[in-house]
Motif scaffolding. Structure first.
Motif, PDB file in Angstrom:
ATOM      1  N   GLN A  62      67.764  18.194 134.631  1.00  0.00           N
ATOM      2  CA  GLN A  62      66.793  19.264 134.719  1.00  0.00           C
ATOM      3  C   GLN A  62      66.912  20.150 133.498  1.00  0.00           C
ATOM      4  O   GLN A  62      68.004  20.361 132.981  1.00  0.00           O
ATOM      5  N   ALA A  63      65.784  20.645 133.078  1.00  0.00           N
ATOM      6  CA  ALA A  63      65.752  21.599 131.972  1.00  0.00           C
ATOM      7  C   ALA A  63      64.671  22.619 132.282  1.00  0.00           C
ATOM      8  O   ALA A  63      63.646  22.301 132.876  1.00  0.00           O
TER       9      ALA A  63
ATOM     10  N   VAL B 245      60.531  16.607 124.860  1.00  0.00           N
ATOM     11  CA  VAL B 245      61.210  15.546 124.122  1.00  0.00           C
ATOM     12  C   VAL B 245      62.674  15.542 124.545  1.00  0.00           C
ATOM     13  O   VAL B 245      63.319  16.584 124.590  1.00  0.00           O
ATOM     14  N   VAL B 246      63.190  14.364 124.869  1.00  0.00           N
ATOM     15  CA  VAL B 246      64.593  14.200 125.251  1.00  0.00           C
ATOM     16  C   VAL B 246      65.308  13.495 124.110  1.00  0.00           C
ATOM     17  O   VAL B 246      64.884  12.428 123.665  1.00  0.00           O
TER      18      VAL B 246
ATOM     19  N   VAL C  35      68.981  10.904 118.616  1.00  0.00           N
ATOM     20  CA  VAL C  35      67.966   9.859 118.702  1.00  0.00           C
ATOM     21  C   VAL C  35      66.965  10.259 119.777  1.00  0.00           C
ATOM     22  O   VAL C  35      67.350  10.638 120.883  1.00  0.00           O
ATOM     23  N   ARG C  36      65.678  10.167 119.461  1.00  0.00           N
ATOM     24  CA  ARG C  36      64.655  10.501 120.447  1.00  0.00           C
ATOM     25  C   ARG C  36      64.633   9.421 121.516  1.00  0.00           C
ATOM     26  O   ARG C  36      64.390   8.250 121.243  1.00  0.00           O
ATOM     27  N   GLU C  37      64.885   9.821 122.756  1.00  0.00           N
ATOM     28  CA  GLU C  37      64.922   8.880 123.874  1.00  0.00           C
ATOM     29  C   GLU C  37      63.550   8.742 124.540  1.00  0.00           C
ATOM     30  O   GLU C  37      63.097   7.648 124.787  1.00  0.00           O
ATOM     31  N   ARG C  38      62.945   9.883 124.859  1.00  0.00           N
ATOM     32  CA  ARG C  38      61.662   9.879 125.556  1.00  0.00           C
ATOM     33  C   ARG C  38      60.820  11.062 125.108  1.00  0.00           C
ATOM     34  O   ARG C  38      61.343  12.102 124.748  1.00  0.00           O
TER      35      ARG C  38
END
Length: 53
Positions: free
Chosen positions: A9-10, A27-28, A40-43
């Motif tokens: 959660q954020a 962005v995760v 690294v961009r995950e999602r």
């Protein structure tokens, strides 16, 4: 062993300076180690429009 999971959660609080229709996207980023300096961009989520009045 690296911990993995799907529950996270954020919360973000954004204050707009003027009235407009704003678009936000989440962005995760992931790191491979605690000392990793290259995330690294995950999602990436789709854009969400918010009407600020």
């Amino acid at each position: 062993m690296v911990d993995t999971g799907t529950d996270a959660q954020a919360t973000a609080h954004v204050k707009a300076a003027h009235r407009a229709v704003l678009e936000y996207r989440a962005v995760v980023y992931g790191l491979t180690s605690p000392n990793d300096s290259q995330p690294v961009r995950e999602r990436t989520s789709g854009p969400v429009k918010v009407d600020v009045r």
